[in-house]
Motif scaffolding. Structure first.
Motif, PDB file in Angstrom:
ATOM      1  N   TRP A 266       0.846  -1.195   0.000  1.00  0.00           N
ATOM      2  CA  TRP A 266       0.000   0.000   0.000  1.00  0.00           C
ATOM      3  C   TRP A 266       0.879   1.242   0.000  1.00  0.00           C
ATOM      4  CZ3 TRP A 266      -5.453  -0.056   0.559  1.00  0.00           C
ATOM      5  CH2 TRP A 266      -6.011  -1.314   0.798  1.00  0.00           C
TER       6      TRP A 266
ATOM      7  N   THR B 174      -2.979   0.353  -3.943  1.00  0.00           N
ATOM      8  CA  THR B 174      -2.715  -0.973  -3.404  1.00  0.00           C
ATOM      9  C   THR B 174      -2.431  -1.911  -4.565  1.00  0.00           C
ATOM     10  OG1 THR B 174      -3.467  -2.744  -1.943  1.00  0.00           O
ATOM     11  CG2 THR B 174      -5.164  -1.662  -3.252  1.00  0.00           C
TER      12      THR B 174
ATOM     13  N   HIS C 144     -10.156  -5.745  -3.914  1.00  0.00           N
ATOM     14  CA  HIS C 144      -9.304  -4.627  -3.484  1.00  0.00           C
ATOM     15  C   HIS C 144      -9.969  -3.278  -3.727  1.00  0.00           C
ATOM     16  CE1 HIS C 144      -5.383  -7.186  -3.541  1.00  0.00           C
ATOM     17  NE2 HIS C 144      -6.150  -7.444  -2.499  1.00  0.00           N
TER      18      HIS C 144
END
Length: 167
Positions: free
Chosen positions: A115, A129, A153
């Motif tokens: 990240w 990310t 995600h």
């Protein structure tokens, strides 16, 4: 803009699967977002695909370099170790990454999940990310349509932004 730092063996394009998601939003700062990412037990509050987070060796609840932790995601029980942890400061992005693994032999999955949280001009924050994955389960995930990693995600990013806004 800054980029993820990849360890040897996990460079995107050299593993069985890679997912990349990013948002840039106005009205938030890296300092407002960071606690929602860095304190892992908060993840299930805004990301339904995470559960049962626990730390080893008396560590936690905040991630830290070298900390070992466990969580469940995408149907996998994941053991993980934080490989990078740098909170954001003025002019420098926050960075956190972990090596995660699950299964053995043919079912072994190894990932590097990273990240980057950085302030941009104009009162904006960028949250990136990216994850590389190795192993047969990773190859299977890469073929799945719709892509569960990209969708999962994105839900994590959306939930993270929402939690930071509500705080």
């Amino acid at each position: 803009m800054n980029a993820i730092i990849w360890p040897a063996g996990y460079l995107p394009g050299t593993t069985e699967n890679f997912a990349s998601n990013e948002v840039i939003v106005a009205g938030l700062s890296a300092a407002q977002v960071w606690p929602w990412l860095a304190i892992a037990p908060r993840w299930p509050e805004y990301y339904a695909n995470s559960a049962n987070i626990r730390f080893y060796d008396g560590k936690g609840p905040e991630l830290a370099a070298g900390a070992r932790f466990y969580f469940e995601t995408f149907g996998f029980p994941v053991e993980a170790e934080v490989t990078e942890y740098v909170p954001p400061v003025a002019g420098e992005p926050g960075r956190v990454a972990w090596h995660g693994w699950a299964g053995e032999g043919e079912t072994r999955l190894d990932v590097h999940h990273a990240w980057l949280v950085e302030d941009l001009e104009g009162g904006r924050v960028r949250i990136l990310t990216q994850e590389t994955q190795k192993g047969k389960p990773a190859a299977d995930l890469a073929k799945a349509q719709p892509n569960p990693m990209i969708n999962g995600h994105q839900a994590w990013l959306d939930g993270l932004v929402s939690a930071a806004r509500k705080a």
